[in-house]
Design a protein around this motif. Structure first.
Motif, PDB file in Angstrom:
ATOM      1  N   GLU A   6      14.124  10.270  -6.573  1.00 44.25           N
ATOM      2  CA  GLU A   6      13.542   8.961  -6.221  1.00 44.25           C
ATOM      3  C   GLU A   6      13.473   7.960  -7.354  1.00 44.25           C
ATOM      4  O   GLU A   6      13.093   6.811  -7.153  1.00 44.25           O
ATOM      5  CB  GLU A   6      12.114   9.176  -5.717  1.00 44.25           C
ATOM      6  N   LYS A   7      13.820   8.384  -8.601  1.00 43.24           N
ATOM      7  CA  LYS A   7      13.401   7.617  -9.777  1.00 43.24           C
ATOM      8  C   LYS A   7      14.146   6.299 -10.011  1.00 43.24           C
ATOM      9  O   LYS A   7      13.667   5.452 -10.759  1.00 43.24           O
ATOM     10  CB  LYS A   7      13.531   8.486 -11.037  1.00 43.24           C
ATOM     11  N   ILE A  12       9.358   1.006  -8.996  1.00 41.68           N
ATOM     12  CA  ILE A  12       8.662   1.672 -10.108  1.00 41.68           C
ATOM     13  C   ILE A  12       8.685   0.696 -11.297  1.00 41.68           C
ATOM     14  O   ILE A  12       9.767   0.226 -11.681  1.00 41.68           O
ATOM     15  CB  ILE A  12       9.370   2.999 -10.490  1.00 41.68           C
ATOM     16  N   ASP A  75      19.544   2.937  -0.781  1.00 43.14           N
ATOM     17  CA  ASP A  75      18.226   2.660  -0.195  1.00 43.14           C
ATOM     18  C   ASP A  75      17.984   1.150  -0.147  1.00 43.14           C
ATOM     19  O   ASP A  75      17.820   0.508  -1.187  1.00 43.14           O
ATOM     20  CB  ASP A  75      17.167   3.356  -1.068  1.00 43.14           C
ATOM     21  N   ASN A  96      20.236   4.996   3.530  1.00 46.71           N
ATOM     22  CA  ASN A  96      18.776   4.998   3.707  1.00 46.71           C
ATOM     23  C   ASN A  96      18.326   3.560   3.956  1.00 46.71           C
ATOM     24  O   ASN A  96      18.056   2.846   3.013  1.00 46.71           O
ATOM     25  CB  ASN A  96      18.131   5.591   2.447  1.00 46.71           C
ATOM     26  N   ILE A 120      19.744   8.409   7.023  1.00 41.84           N
ATOM     27  CA  ILE A 120      18.313   8.613   7.294  1.00 41.84           C
ATOM     28  C   ILE A 120      17.922   7.651   8.413  1.00 41.84           C
ATOM     29  O   ILE A 120      18.237   6.456   8.358  1.00 41.84           O
ATOM     30  CB  ILE A 120      17.453   8.357   6.036  1.00 41.84           C
ATOM     31  N   ASP A 160      13.296  10.566   9.449  1.00 44.82           N
ATOM     32  CA  ASP A 160      12.086  10.379   8.642  1.00 44.82           C
ATOM     33  C   ASP A 160      10.971   9.925   9.575  1.00 44.82           C
ATOM     34  O   ASP A 160      10.972   8.779  10.020  1.00 44.82           O
ATOM     35  CB  ASP A 160      12.352   9.342   7.546  1.00 44.82           C
ATOM     36  N   GLY A 195       9.391  10.626   2.248  1.00 45.99           N
ATOM     37  CA  GLY A 195       8.920  10.360   0.894  1.00 45.99           C
ATOM     38  C   GLY A 195       7.672  11.204   0.702  1.00 45.99           C
ATOM     39  O   GLY A 195       7.116  11.736   1.667  1.00 45.99           O
ATOM     40  N   SER A 197       4.824  10.239  -1.306  1.00 47.57           N
ATOM     41  CA  SER A 197       3.595   9.617  -1.798  1.00 47.57           C
ATOM     42  C   SER A 197       2.840   8.794  -0.750  1.00 47.57           C
ATOM     43  O   SER A 197       1.697   8.418  -0.985  1.00 47.57           O
ATOM     44  CB  SER A 197       3.917   8.754  -3.005  1.00 47.57           C
ATOM     45  N   ASN A 198       3.468   8.538   0.417  1.00 48.33           N
ATOM     46  CA  ASN A 198       2.787   7.709   1.426  1.00 48.33           C
ATOM     47  C   ASN A 198       1.491   8.363   1.913  1.00 48.33           C
ATOM     48  O   ASN A 198       0.483   7.700   2.114  1.00 48.33           O
ATOM     49  CB  ASN A 198       3.695   7.464   2.640  1.00 48.33           C
ATOM     50  N   ILE A 226      12.266  13.001  -0.560  1.00 44.44           N
ATOM     51  CA  ILE A 226      12.617  12.027  -1.594  1.00 44.44           C
ATOM     52  C   ILE A 226      11.530  12.146  -2.653  1.00 44.44           C
ATOM     53  O   ILE A 226      10.392  11.727  -2.439  1.00 44.44           O
ATOM     54  CB  ILE A 226      12.677  10.601  -1.000  1.00 44.44           C
ATOM     55  N   ASP A 228      10.462  13.127  -7.138  1.00 42.28           N
ATOM     56  CA  ASP A 228      10.853  13.146  -8.540  1.00 42.28           C
ATOM     57  C   ASP A 228      11.182  14.597  -8.897  1.00 42.28           C
ATOM     58  O   ASP A 228      10.283  15.415  -9.041  1.00 42.28           O
ATOM     59  CB  ASP A 228       9.682  12.622  -9.386  1.00 42.28           C
ATOM     60  N   ASN A 231       9.426  16.393 -11.740  1.00 45.32           N
ATOM     61  CA  ASN A 231       7.998  16.705 -11.641  1.00 45.32           C
ATOM     62  C   ASN A 231       7.854  18.215 -11.413  1.00 45.32           C
ATOM     63  O   ASN A 231       8.232  18.743 -10.369  1.00 45.32           O
ATOM     64  CB  ASN A 231       7.390  15.898 -10.489  1.00 45.32           C
TER      65      ASN A 231
HETATM   66  N1  THG Z   1      11.319   7.178   3.239  1.00 48.04           N
HETATM   67  C1  THG Z   1      12.598   6.787   3.017  1.00 48.04           C
HETATM   68  N2  THG Z   1      12.969   6.152   1.892  1.00 48.04           N
HETATM   69  C2  THG Z   1      12.028   5.849   0.941  1.00 48.04           C
HETATM   70  C3  THG Z   1      10.694   6.227   1.118  1.00 48.04           C
HETATM   71  C4  THG Z   1      10.338   6.912   2.308  1.00 48.04           C
HETATM   72  N3  THG Z   1      12.423   5.185  -0.189  1.00 48.04           N
HETATM   73  C5  THG Z   1      11.425   4.697  -1.110  1.00 48.04           C
HETATM   74  C6  THG Z   1      10.212   5.604  -1.177  1.00 48.04           C
HETATM   75  N4  THG Z   1       9.764   5.944   0.133  1.00 48.04           N
HETATM   76  C7  THG Z   1      10.546   6.869  -1.936  1.00 48.04           C
HETATM   77  N5  THG Z   1      10.719   6.581  -3.320  1.00 48.04           N
HETATM   78  C8  THG Z   1       9.673   6.588  -4.245  1.00 48.04           C
HETATM   79  C9  THG Z   1       9.972   6.273  -5.573  1.00 48.04           C
HETATM   80  C10 THG Z   1       8.981   6.361  -6.552  1.00 48.04           C
HETATM   81  C11 THG Z   1       7.701   6.745  -6.213  1.00 48.04           C
HETATM   82  C12 THG Z   1       7.378   7.016  -4.914  1.00 48.04           C
HETATM   83  C13 THG Z   1       8.375   6.947  -3.909  1.00 48.04           C
HETATM   84  C14 THG Z   1       6.654   6.905  -7.277  1.00 48.04           C
HETATM   85  N6  THG Z   1       6.993   7.468  -8.469  1.00 48.04           N
HETATM   86  C15 THG Z   1       6.083   7.632  -9.561  1.00 48.04           C
HETATM   87  C16 THG Z   1       6.814   7.184 -10.831  1.00 48.04           C
HETATM   88  O1  THG Z   1       8.013   7.324 -10.911  1.00 48.04           O
HETATM   89  O2  THG Z   1       6.139   6.698 -11.730  1.00 48.04           O
HETATM   90  C17 THG Z   1       5.577   9.058  -9.757  1.00 48.04           C
HETATM   91  C18 THG Z   1       6.524  10.166  -9.378  1.00 48.04           C
HETATM   92  C19 THG Z   1       6.063  11.595  -9.711  1.00 48.04           C
HETATM   93  O3  THG Z   1       5.978  11.972 -10.889  1.00 48.04           O
HETATM   94  O4  THG Z   1       5.882  12.416  -8.771  1.00 48.04           O
HETATM   95  O5  THG Z   1       5.498   6.595  -7.081  1.00 48.04           O
HETATM   96  O6  THG Z   1       9.168   7.288   2.538  1.00 48.04           O
HETATM   97  N7  THG Z   1      13.509   7.076   3.944  1.00 48.04           N
END
Ligand code: THG
Length: 270
Positions: A6-7, A12, A75, A96, A120, A160, A195, A197-198, A226, A228, A231
């Motif tokens: 995801e990075k 971010i 994306d 995506n 997706i 998703d 994802g 973090s939602n 999706i 990191d 981590n």
């Molecule tokens: N579904 C789909 N696509 C998506 C999402 C989804 N694309 C975007 C997003 N959600 C997923 N991508 C992220 C990217 C970064 C973070 C969260 C979601 C984020 N990262 C922190 C950082 O990099 O600082 C911490 C990461 C960690 O260490 O775990 O917050 O839902 N189809």
């Protein structure tokens, strides 16, 4: 688990700054780091204002593909942007995303017809994101059936189900898991993703929610996430659940990751 790194995402702050200053070395580092950490795809999201998105994505795609051999997960919320950058991607990856909104499917499905690309599909439409598992599944079915019209089989689709923040929707996880089960009951070969973090938005100590979301979602049949990949807590959880769900023969992947120092206590030089 199919891991989508995801990075490389302009949402971010550190990546946004690198994009703004066209800091190629920073983006290369993110690509390399996620590749080495075991990602299978690299998500590439500009996360910038609409008028800058196309230029930003073109630049990101060039840099990322020069640094890593991994396939890309492009994306963007904008189907026309996805269509414009599609020819710049050198090997089949993931789009995506599509959803039931507007004409997204009519733009994206013809693009990947007859290719090995995956897509997706988000369970939302012009009425927004539904709250119930049945309505999420109904949108998923419609997206899968429309894809079939273009010869796109369920194995190429990652649904998703758009998990909501549990701080706002108390039964969000239950609905998410029910949606996955309903979708897989009808289409056993379709893939699912999310994802990470939602779910934990608005909660303290988000890590506890995120890691347990991952474990519960995987037990309900989530095939991909999706995340990191660097981590260590996320990787350890995903690998441990694969062992516990009998998806890691002789615990090989888990043991290998441990031997390589990718999970477990940090050594002094790490
Ligand atoms: N579904 C789909 N696509 C998506 C999402 C989804 N694309 C975007 C997003 N959600 C997923 N991508 C992220 C990217 C970064 C973070 C969260 C979601 C984020 N990262 C922190 C950082 O990099 O600082 C911490 C990461 C960690 O260490 O775990 O917050 O839902 N189809």
């Amino acid at each position: 688990m199919i891991i989508i790194g995801e990075k490389i995402n302009g949402a971010i702050p550190s990546a946004a700054a690198a994009i703004e200053s066209r800091d190629e070395a920073f983006i290369r580092k993110l690509a390399r780091m996620q590749t080495e950490a075991g990602a299978q795809y690299l998500d590439v999201c500009a996360g910038t204002a609409q008028e800058k998105e196309l230029d930003t994505l073109k630049w990101l795609l060039e840099v990322v593909q020069d640094e890593s051999e991994l396939p890309i997960c492009i994306d963007s919320p904008n189907a026309n942007i996805l269509k414009e950058v599609f020819p710049l991607v050198k090997k089949p990856g993931i789009i995506n995303s599509v959803s039931g909104e507007g004409d997204k499917c009519d733009v994206i499905y013809p693009l990947i017809q007859g290719t090995d690309w995956k897509v997706i599909a988000l369970t939302c439409d012009d009425n927004g994101i539904p709250y119930t598992a049945e309505k999420k599944a109904a949108i998923a079915f419609s997206l899968i059936e429309r894809a079939a019209g273009f010869g796109i089989t369920p194995e190429r689709i990652l649904i998703d189900p758009l998990v909501m923040a549990v701080s706002a929707v108390h039964d969000s996880m239950i609905v998410f898991m029910d949606a996955i089960r309903l979708i897989k009951e009808k289409y056993p070969t379709v893939l699912t993703t999310s994802g990470l973090s939602n779910i934990s938005f608005g909660m303290p100590f988000r890590k506890a929610i995120n890691l347990n979301f991952l474990a519960l979602a995987m037990s309900a049949g989530m095939d991909s996430a999706i995340i990191d990949p660097s981590n260590r807590d996320v990787s350890a959880t995903a690998l441990a659940v694969d062992v516990l769900m009998d998806r890691d023969r002789c615990c090989r992947k888990y043991n290998k990751a441990y031997r390589q120092g990718k999970i477990g206590p940090l050594q002094k030089n790490q």
